[in-house]
Design a protein around this motif. Structure first.
Motif, PDB file in Angstrom:
ATOM      1  N   UNK A 176      51.627  44.586  43.305  1.00  0.00           N
ATOM      2  CA  UNK A 176      51.512  43.164  43.616  1.00  0.00           C
ATOM      3  C   UNK A 176      50.191  42.611  43.136  1.00  0.00           C
ATOM      4  N   UNK A 177      49.644  43.197  42.031  1.00  0.00           N
ATOM      5  CA  UNK A 177      48.312  42.782  41.614  1.00  0.00           C
ATOM      6  C   UNK A 177      48.292  41.442  40.906  1.00  0.00           C
ATOM      7  N   UNK A 178      49.436  40.945  40.450  1.00  0.00           N
ATOM      8  CA  UNK A 178      49.448  39.659  39.769  1.00  0.00           C
ATOM      9  C   UNK A 178      49.490  38.527  40.783  1.00  0.00           C
ATOM     10  N   UNK A 179      48.637  37.552  40.578  1.00  0.00           N
ATOM     11  CA  UNK A 179      48.527  36.462  41.536  1.00  0.00           C
ATOM     12  C   UNK A 179      49.781  35.626  41.668  1.00  0.00           C
ATOM     13  N   UNK A 180      50.631  35.628  40.634  1.00  0.00           N
ATOM     14  CA  UNK A 180      51.825  34.787  40.693  1.00  0.00           C
ATOM     15  C   UNK A 180      53.070  35.590  41.067  1.00  0.00           C
ATOM     16  N   UNK A 181      52.898  36.806  41.573  1.00  0.00           N
ATOM     17  CA  UNK A 181      54.060  37.600  41.958  1.00  0.00           C
ATOM     18  C   UNK A 181      54.829  36.928  43.087  1.00  0.00           C
ATOM     19  N   UNK A 182      56.131  37.039  43.050  1.00  0.00           N
ATOM     20  CA  UNK A 182      56.941  36.380  44.080  1.00  0.00           C
ATOM     21  C   UNK A 182      56.760  37.035  45.441  1.00  0.00           C
ATOM     22  N   UNK A 183      56.229  38.264  45.456  1.00  0.00           N
ATOM     23  CA  UNK A 183      56.015  38.948  46.729  1.00  0.00           C
ATOM     24  C   UNK A 183      54.720  38.533  47.413  1.00  0.00           C
ATOM     25  N   UNK A 184      53.862  37.818  46.694  1.00  0.00           N
ATOM     26  CA  UNK A 184      52.548  37.511  47.236  1.00  0.00           C
ATOM     27  C   UNK A 184      52.649  36.660  48.502  1.00  0.00           C
ATOM     28  N   UNK A 185      52.149  37.195  49.604  1.00  0.00           N
ATOM     29  CA  UNK A 185      52.123  36.437  50.843  1.00  0.00           C
ATOM     30  C   UNK A 185      53.418  36.459  51.631  1.00  0.00           C
ATOM     31  N   UNK A 186      54.413  37.215  51.185  1.00  0.00           N
ATOM     32  CA  UNK A 186      55.690  37.273  51.894  1.00  0.00           C
ATOM     33  C   UNK A 186      55.683  38.453  52.859  1.00  0.00           C
ATOM     34  N   UNK A 187      56.259  38.269  54.024  1.00  0.00           N
ATOM     35  CA  UNK A 187      56.285  39.345  55.018  1.00  0.00           C
ATOM     36  C   UNK A 187      57.186  40.486  54.559  1.00  0.00           C
ATOM     37  N   UNK A 188      56.777  41.700  54.881  1.00  0.00           N
ATOM     38  CA  UNK A 188      57.647  42.838  54.642  1.00  0.00           C
ATOM     39  C   UNK A 188      58.347  43.189  55.955  1.00  0.00           C
ATOM     40  N   UNK A 189      59.263  44.153  55.959  1.00  0.00           N
ATOM     41  CA  UNK A 189      60.039  44.444  57.169  1.00  0.00           C
ATOM     42  C   UNK A 189      59.213  44.815  58.398  1.00  0.00           C
ATOM     43  N   UNK A 190      57.966  45.263  58.206  1.00  0.00           N
ATOM     44  CA  UNK A 190      57.156  45.659  59.357  1.00  0.00           C
ATOM     45  C   UNK A 190      56.371  44.486  59.935  1.00  0.00           C
ATOM     46  N   UNK A 191      56.493  43.312  59.329  1.00  0.00           N
ATOM     47  CA  UNK A 191      55.793  42.144  59.841  1.00  0.00           C
ATOM     48  C   UNK A 191      54.407  41.959  59.260  1.00  0.00           C
ATOM     49  N   UNK A 192      54.006  42.838  58.322  1.00  0.00           N
ATOM     50  CA  UNK A 192      52.699  42.705  57.698  1.00  0.00           C
ATOM     51  C   UNK A 192      52.803  41.818  56.460  1.00  0.00           C
ATOM     52  N   UNK A 193      51.655  41.387  55.965  1.00  0.00           N
ATOM     53  CA  UNK A 193      51.661  40.602  54.737  1.00  0.00           C
ATOM     54  C   UNK A 193      51.991  41.483  53.546  1.00  0.00           C
ATOM     55  N   UNK A 194      52.667  40.904  52.584  1.00  0.00           N
ATOM     56  CA  UNK A 194      52.911  41.592  51.323  1.00  0.00           C
ATOM     57  C   UNK A 194      51.582  41.794  50.593  1.00  0.00           C
ATOM     58  N   UNK A 195      51.565  42.627  49.547  1.00  0.00           N
ATOM     59  CA  UNK A 195      50.326  42.906  48.823  1.00  0.00           C
ATOM     60  C   UNK A 195      49.548  41.650  48.440  1.00  0.00           C
ATOM     61  N   UNK A 196      48.267  41.685  48.668  1.00  0.00           N
ATOM     62  CA  UNK A 196      47.368  40.595  48.321  1.00  0.00           C
ATOM     63  C   UNK A 196      46.643  41.029  47.060  1.00  0.00           C
TER      64      UNK A 196
END
Length: 259
Positions: free
Chosen positions: A51-71
């Motif tokens: 998730x190292x790219x700033x424009x990744x669609x995963x950026x800032x999205x919650x994962x199943x454990x309730x934590x933030x996606x990769x920053x």
């Protein structure tokens, strides 16, 4: 096709166009992250190299454990220029990412390997180069903790040399920072989520020093390349201690004082 001088400008952080794009991407991700904090004040901040790219669609999205996606900007694989001073000869070495600078720590007396790492832009490339020269690793890299000591130095430099990056690190407050890698239970938390999370630990240690200096208005101007000119009391002491610790341990390993 890029010219050689373009590569040098990018990896040294002196390309105005690249820097403007990078700063814009960091600021956009910062706004995204702060919005997440408003909705979930106590959330863990997790990051992972894919998730190292700033424009990744995963950026800032919650994962199943309730934590933030990769920053992305907290990852070593983020293509954020960083310069470190080589304790072997005092030369300032510019790299395109913290991962490249970290891998170079294994080969500080091998300019040929360092040169290869300086033109590597992707984290995967850096690891491949390091694996190719594995037999040339400095003695005691893992056994005597040189890997952790050098990672601390590189991480200091990365955040000292980018004001907006430093700002978002401090804005994470006291939230837990987690390298959410399912493949690495040392730098990250591993597949079972019980790993050491050493990169996250280092980030939180450095963040605490930045916050301490911010509270006392002690963080002053930072030299853009070497991070050697640091007015902040806690950060200055922390950086100097980390650099000195690595340098002394490396010498002991090279001279055989540490087996």
């Amino acid at each position: 096709m890029d010219r050689p001088e373009d590569h040098k400008l990018r990896r040294s952080g002196r390309c105005p166009h690249c820097n403007a794009k990078l700063e814009s991407k960091i600021l956009a991700s910062t706004r995204n992250l702060l919005e997440q904090f408003e909705r979930s004040p106590n959330m863990t901040v997790s990051f992972f190299f894919n998730g190292h790219k700033g424009d990744t669609k995963d950026n800032g999205v919650k994962n199943p454990t309730g934590e933030l996606r990769p920053t992305w900007m907290f990852s070593n694989f983020a293509q954020i220029p960083v310069s470190v001073q080589n304790p072997h000869n005092g030369v300032v070495l510019p790299f395109a990412s913290a991962e490249a600078a970290f891998q170079a720590g294994k080969y500080l007396s091998r300019q040929d390997i360092i040169s290869d790492l300086q033109v590597a832009y992707k984290g995967g490339e850096c690891r491949k180069i390091a694996r190719r020269f594995k037999s040339s690793n400095v003695s005691g890299w893992i056994k005597h903790g040189l890997n952790v000591k050098w990672m601390r130095v590189v991480t200091y430099c990365k955040f000292l040399q980018c004001e907006n990056l430093r700002s978002i690190l401090m804005q994470t407050g006291e939230r837990r920072l987690v390298e959410d890698s399912p493949f690495d239970s040392f730098w990250g938390i591993g597949k079972d989520r019980k790993g050491t999370n050493m990169l996250g630990v280092i980030l939180m240690e450095i963040r605490a020093q930045f916050l301490q200096d911010a509270c006392t208005n002690a963080l002053g101007e930072v030299h853009p390349e070497t991070s050697a000119v640091i007015q902040g009391s806690a950060v200055r002491k922390g950086f100097v201690a980390a650099y000195t610790d690595f340098k002394k341990t490396r010498v002991k390993c090279l001279t055989g004082e540490l087996q």
